[in-house]
Write a protein that holds these residues in place. Structure first.
Motif, PDB file in Angstrom:
ATOM      1  N   ASP A  23       0.850  -1.196   0.000  1.00 32.07           N
ATOM      2  CA  ASP A  23       0.000   0.000   0.000  1.00 32.07           C
ATOM      3  C   ASP A  23       0.887   1.249   0.000  1.00 32.07           C
ATOM      4  N   PRO A  24       1.569   1.510  -1.101  1.00 29.19           N
ATOM      5  CA  PRO A  24       2.509   2.626  -1.132  1.00 29.19           C
ATOM      6  C   PRO A  24       1.850   3.982  -0.937  1.00 29.19           C
ATOM      7  N   ASP A  25       0.610   4.139  -1.392  1.00 20.12           N
ATOM      8  CA  ASP A  25      -0.038   5.445  -1.269  1.00 20.12           C
ATOM      9  C   ASP A  25      -0.235   5.833   0.200  1.00 20.12           C
ATOM     10  N   THR A  26      -0.614   4.867   1.027  1.00 19.12           N
ATOM     11  CA  THR A  26      -0.813   5.153   2.448  1.00 19.12           C
ATOM     12  C   THR A  26       0.496   5.547   3.113  1.00 19.12           C
ATOM     13  N   VAL A  27       1.569   4.852   2.776  1.00 20.54           N
ATOM     14  CA  VAL A  27       2.868   5.173   3.367  1.00 20.54           C
ATOM     15  C   VAL A  27       3.355   6.529   2.877  1.00 20.54           C
ATOM     16  N   ARG A  28       3.139   6.812   1.621  1.00 16.77           N
ATOM     17  CA  ARG A  28       3.541   8.111   1.078  1.00 16.77           C
ATOM     18  C   ARG A  28       2.799   9.237   1.812  1.00 16.77           C
ATOM     19  N   ALA A  29       1.515   9.034   2.057  1.00 18.05           N
ATOM     20  CA  ALA A  29       0.727  10.040   2.768  1.00 18.05           C
ATOM     21  C   ALA A  29       1.191  10.165   4.217  1.00 18.05           C
ATOM     22  N   PHE A  30       1.537   9.040   4.848  1.00 14.98           N
ATOM     23  CA  PHE A  30       2.020   9.077   6.235  1.00 14.98           C
ATOM     24  C   PHE A  30       3.306   9.881   6.322  1.00 14.98           C
ATOM     25  N   ILE A  31       4.232   9.633   5.417  1.00 18.09           N
ATOM     26  CA  ILE A  31       5.507  10.347   5.440  1.00 18.09           C
ATOM     27  C   ILE A  31       5.297  11.835   5.163  1.00 18.09           C
ATOM     28  N   ALA A  32       4.377  12.148   4.270  1.00 20.67           N
ATOM     29  CA  ALA A  32       4.098  13.556   3.981  1.00 20.67           C
ATOM     30  C   ALA A  32       3.564  14.275   5.219  1.00 20.67           C
ATOM     31  N   ALA A  62      11.773   4.024   5.779  1.00 15.20           N
ATOM     32  CA  ALA A  62      10.332   3.858   5.553  1.00 15.20           C
ATOM     33  C   ALA A  62       9.984   3.987   4.073  1.00 15.20           C
ATOM     34  N   GLY A  63      10.676   4.859   3.362  1.00 15.28           N
ATOM     35  CA  GLY A  63      10.382   5.083   1.947  1.00 15.28           C
ATOM     36  C   GLY A  63      11.246   4.294   0.992  1.00 15.28           C
ATOM     37  N   LYS A  64      11.962   3.318   1.508  1.00 19.65           N
ATOM     38  CA  LYS A  64      12.945   2.572   0.709  1.00 19.65           C
ATOM     39  C   LYS A  64      12.337   1.948  -0.542  1.00 19.65           C
ATOM     40  N   HIS A  65      11.110   1.457  -0.451  1.00 18.30           N
ATOM     41  CA  HIS A  65      10.497   0.734  -1.581  1.00 18.30           C
ATOM     42  C   HIS A  65       9.444   1.574  -2.315  1.00 18.30           C
ATOM     43  N   LEU A  66       9.358   2.844  -1.963  1.00 16.66           N
ATOM     44  CA  LEU A  66       8.388   3.675  -2.671  1.00 16.66           C
ATOM     45  C   LEU A  66       8.930   4.048  -4.052  1.00 16.66           C
ATOM     46  N   PRO A  67       8.076   4.029  -5.061  1.00 13.93           N
ATOM     47  CA  PRO A  67       8.540   4.407  -6.417  1.00 13.93           C
ATOM     48  C   PRO A  67       8.897   5.875  -6.502  1.00 13.93           C
TER      49      PRO A  67
END
Length: 226
Positions: free
Chosen positions: A198-207, A221-226
């Motif tokens: 669920d990359p979108d949720t993690v991206r939003a969390f980091i933002a 935390a963002g290691k595998h995000l595109p």
């Protein structure tokens, strides 16, 4: 098998040279036997197959009480079955009893393996785990995230799984400003694993929360995000 029998079985594989290296590495003052994870895991698997649940609980408590490193690791590996019939409550109670005595990541993670199985068997136990997030004990706070890692594994979670995931992400948000390296690492670990599904949720969390995280944790935390 008695606790004494189990300890003899562990000691039969002792490697004093490796034990000294392990003591220096883990930096916790207790007895080390120098066993590999494979040997400890194999012995625990044998005991799991040959004992019923009441005997496993007794064995686990005895191994834990010995305070020998490998014995505590083995105690944590005695409850790895996906299903324990008819009721795995005694196993969960035993595992919960170990948590306040965690003092190293290796032992904590060994116990967490069984704890993860018991949480998946009964997710209402997240109510117990949530109390750990308010603990002043470093390893108990960390356990709340390590025990719940399976809840970030599903790519298409059911409603109950999604609710659990949202709940645990709330714990992560409460942890982001924690100064302890192990807490930051646990948050990063949870988010990193979730990002694979669920990359979108993690991206939003980091933002939202990334500025409060340590740089290394934000990066992990963002290691595998595109």
């Amino acid at each position: 098998m008695t606790v004494e029998d189990a300890l003899r079985a562990l000691r039969a594989h002792a490697d004093p040279e490796r034990a000294a290296q392990m003591r220096a590495y883990h930096k916790v003052d207790r007895e080390y036997l120098g066993l590999s994870n494979a040997i400890t895991g194999d012995l625990a698997a044998q005991w799991r197959k040959s004992h019923d649940l009441p005997d496993l609980v007794t064995l686990a408590k005895g191994l834990w009480a010995s305070d020998i490193f490998e014995a505590r690791v083995a105690a944590g590996k005695l409850f790895l079955q996906a299903r324990i019939k008819p009721d795995d409550g005694p196993a969960w109670d035993c595992i919960k009893g170990f948590v306040p005595e965690f003092d190293s990541w290796a032992i904590a993670d060994a116990v967490a393996q069984g704890g993860q199985k018991r949480l998946l068997a009964d997710p209402t136990r997240l109510d117990d785990v949530e109390t750990w997030t308010r603990s002043d004990h470093l390893w108990t706070k960390r356990a709340a995230l390590v025990f719940t890692l399976p809840f970030c594994k599903s790519r298409h979670p059911k409603l109950a799984e999604q609710a659990a995931r949202t709940r645990i992400l709330g714990w992560c948000a409460d942890y982001v400003a924690a100064p302890e390296w192990f807490i930051q690492k646990a948050v990063a670990w949870w988010l990193r694993d979730l990002s694979k599904r669920d990359p979108d949720t993690v991206r939003a969390f980091i933002a939202t929360h990334g500025e409060k995280m340590k740089p290394f944790a934000r990066k992990e935390a963002g290691k595998h995000l595109p």
